[in-house]
Design a protein around this motif. Structure first.
Motif, short mmCIF file in Angstrom:
data_model
loop_
_atom_site.label_atom_id
_atom_site.label_comp_id
_atom_site.label_asym_id
_atom_site.label_seq_id
_atom_site.Cartn_x
_atom_site.Cartn_y
_atom_site.Cartn_z
N GLY A 1 0.81 -1.21 0.00
CA GLY A 1 0.00 0.00 0.00
C GLY A 1 0.84 1.25 0.00
O GLY A 1 0.57 2.21 -0.76
N ASN A 2 1.89 1.28 0.82
CA ASN A 2 2.76 2.45 0.87
C ASN A 2 3.52 2.63 -0.43
O ASN A 2 3.80 3.75 -0.85
N GLY A 3 3.89 1.50 -1.08
CA GLY A 3 4.61 1.58 -2.35
C GLY A 3 3.76 2.23 -3.43
O GLY A 3 4.22 3.14 -4.13
N PHE A 4 2.51 1.80 -3.57
CA PHE A 4 1.63 2.39 -4.57
C PHE A 4 1.31 3.84 -4.21
O PHE A 4 1.14 4.68 -5.10
N GLY A 5 1.21 4.15 -2.90
CA GLY A 5 0.94 5.51 -2.50
C GLY A 5 2.11 6.44 -2.75
O GLY A 5 1.95 7.60 -3.18
N SER A 6 3.33 5.96 -2.52
CA SER A 6 4.53 6.78 -2.66
C SER A 6 4.97 6.94 -4.10
O SER A 6 5.56 7.97 -4.47
N ILE A 7 4.69 5.94 -4.94
CA ILE A 7 5.18 5.94 -6.31
C ILE A 7 4.07 6.18 -7.31
O ILE A 7 4.27 6.76 -8.38
N GLY A 8 2.85 5.74 -6.99
CA GLY A 8 1.75 5.76 -7.94
C GLY A 8 1.65 4.42 -8.65
O GLY A 8 2.38 3.47 -8.35
N PRO A 9 0.76 4.30 -9.63
CA PRO A 9 0.60 3.02 -10.35
C PRO A 9 1.89 2.52 -10.99
O PRO A 9 2.04 1.32 -11.24
N ALA A 10 2.86 3.42 -11.23
CA ALA A 10 4.14 3.00 -11.82
C ALA A 10 4.93 2.10 -10.88
O ALA A 10 5.95 1.52 -11.29
N PHE A 11 4.46 1.94 -9.66
CA PHE A 11 5.12 1.01 -8.73
C PHE A 11 5.13 -0.40 -9.31
O PHE A 11 5.97 -1.22 -8.94
N ILE A 12 4.22 -0.70 -10.24
CA ILE A 12 4.20 -2.02 -10.87
C ILE A 12 5.51 -2.28 -11.60
O ILE A 12 5.97 -3.43 -11.67
N VAL A 13 6.15 -1.24 -12.14
CA VAL A 13 7.42 -1.41 -12.84
C VAL A 13 8.50 -1.82 -11.85
O VAL A 13 9.28 -2.76 -12.09
N ALA A 14 8.56 -1.12 -10.71
CA ALA A 14 9.54 -1.47 -9.68
C ALA A 14 9.30 -2.88 -9.16
O ALA A 14 10.25 -3.65 -8.95
N ALA A 15 8.03 -3.23 -8.96
CA ALA A 15 7.69 -4.56 -8.46
C ALA A 15 8.05 -5.64 -9.47
O ALA A 15 8.52 -6.72 -9.09
N PHE A 16 7.84 -5.36 -10.77
CA PHE A 16 8.18 -6.35 -11.79
C PHE A 16 9.69 -6.59 -11.83
O PHE A 16 10.14 -7.74 -11.91
N ILE A 17 10.48 -5.51 -11.78
CA ILE A 17 11.94 -5.67 -11.75
C ILE A 17 12.35 -6.46 -10.51
O ILE A 17 13.22 -7.34 -10.56
N ALA A 18 11.72 -6.15 -9.38
CA ALA A 18 12.03 -6.86 -8.14
C ALA A 18 11.69 -8.34 -8.26
O ALA A 18 12.41 -9.20 -7.74
N MET A 19 10.59 -8.66 -8.95
CA MET A 19 10.23 -10.07 -9.15
C MET A 19 11.29 -10.78 -9.99
O MET A 19 11.67 -11.93 -9.68
N ILE A 20 11.79 -10.13 -11.04
CA ILE A 20 12.83 -10.74 -11.87
C ILE A 20 14.09 -11.00 -11.05
O ILE A 20 14.71 -12.06 -11.15
#
Length: 400
Positions: free
Chosen positions: A31-50
């Motif tokens: 929740g804090n990630g999406f709040g701090s970054i916005g929907p673009a947090f999905i990009v950070a999360a995808f890189i983190a998943m890789i």
């Protein structure tokens, strides 16, 4: 000597792998990630998943060579020697257990306080730990069944709430469309470290290798499938949060997942998400109770820890002393630390650093063992070595 028995299949392995990762603290950081970054947090999360998949592949290779429960201690003992093995285990996983356990227990008790205002959170926290102490002492089959039920309910509930929120089904608020990347790409790249917390701990299924059927195939599949499903479920719910609560409110909330669910579905949404948070925290606690004692058991068999850690209960076939030891690691800090978001985030930071340290050592173990023992049979072999290990090491240093 009484030995561990192979009783766990793919789904129990999957539940163990994902059970520690999908924790109460990850719901907060999502929740804090999406709040701090916005929907673009999905990009950070995808890189983190890789990055997490890269690390998981290295762990899968190591576990296929040495499938014992000692995990990182076993691998480092062979690659770097006795001293580094002990340092890695204690710095990586002893400290980890002493931070993650109290953190998740606090998160669960705070969520229960949302459900039952004024409840004695200390009593609730200790009661949760006692319950999972008993579950894990009684046997790995009971653990596997309980863990599978918790994880499936947890993942399904979160995914359903995310889909309903995205398509405005049963919601009480008017949906909004936030800017995709309001704070710039440099902020997104900085958020990869936060994104990695959504996936960290997937390797905790490995210490159960002696109790998993066909571990050389089951464990890699469980870890990779777990990481992918976690990403999908988290992103569905995270995007739904941004459509029903402004980013500033998400970023500033102590329990953004509960606040966001209440904004989407009213009081019933907040209550349901509080219950899901409790499930997530208890799932992580249960996975810790299963994995960490088996790491200690594996090293005790090699003389790296006191003999008490290698005691297996003759009836239940569980490492009882290690389970009780972990129970104490989880419980004692609760009597000296306050249950609040600041303490939880401090514990989360400490846990992250120790986890990244152990991940770096695991990548180095792969490189050393590839060089020193190229002829050894590897039932599972991580592809594209040493490139993936170099990327993994550099990524963990960046995260730290």
């Amino acid at each position: 000597m009484v030995e561990l028995k192979r009783k766990l299949g793919f789904w129990q392995a999957y539940a163990t792998a994902t059970g520690l990762v999908v924790a109460g603290s990850t719901m907060v950081s999502l929740g804090n990630g999406f709040g701090s970054i916005g929907p673009a947090f999905i990009v950070a999360a995808f890189i983190a998943m890789i990055i997490s998949i890269i690390i998981a592949l290295s762990y899968a290779e190591l576990s296929s060579i040495m499938p014992g429960p000692g995990m990182i201690g076993d691998y480092t003992l062979v690659s770097m020697g006795r001293f580094m093995s002990i340092v890695t285990l204690l710095a990586g996983y002893l400290v980890l257990a002493a931070t993650v356990g109290p953190m998740e227990t606090m998160t669960a008790s705070m969520a229960i306080e949302y459900l039952i205002p004024g409840v004695n959170t200390m009593f609730i926290a200790v009661a949760i730990l006692v319950a999972f102490l008993v579950v894990n002492v009684l046997g790995v089959q009971i653990f596997g069944s309980v863990q599978l039920g918790i994880v499936l309910l947890l993942m399904l509930s979160t995914a359903v709430m995310g889909v309903l929120g995205l398509f405005d089904v049963l919601t009480v608020s008017t949906s909004i469309v936030p800017e995709f990347n309001p704070f710039g790409w440099s902020t997104v790249m900085q958020a990869i470290a936060l994104g990695l917390w959504l996936f960290i701990g997937i390797e905790f299924v490995i210490p159960l290798g002696n109790e998993v059927k066909k571990p050389e195939k089951t464990i890699p599949k469980a870890m990779i499938f777990g990481l992918i499903t976690i990403f999908i479920v988290d992103m569905l719910f995270g995007f739904a949060l941004t459509r029903h609560l402004d980013l500033a409110s998400l970023a500033g909330a102590d329990t953004p997942q509960i606040v966001g669910a209440a904004a989407m579905f009213g009081d019933i949404g907040g209550i349901l998400m509080a219950a899901i948070t409790v499930l997530a925290a208890t799932s992580s606690i249960n996975a810790n109770f299963a994995a960490v004692p088996r790491m200690f058991y594996g090293l005790a068999r090699k003389g790296l820890l006191p003999n008490a850690f290698k005691y297996i209960h003759p009836k239940f076939r569980t490492p009882v002393f290690g389970i009780v030891f972990v129970f104490l690691l989880f419980t004692l800090p609760l009597f000296v630390l306050e249950s609040n978001i600041n303490v939880i985030m401090t514990l989360l930071s400490a846990a992250s650093v120790t986890w990244f340290f152990s991940y770096i050592v695991a990548q180095i173990d792969v490189l050393i063992l590839r060089k020193r023992y190229p002829e050894i049979t590897r039932p599972f072999k991580a592809p594209f070595s040493p490139i993936l290990q170099i990327i993994g090491i550099a990524s963990c240093v960046y995260m730290m």
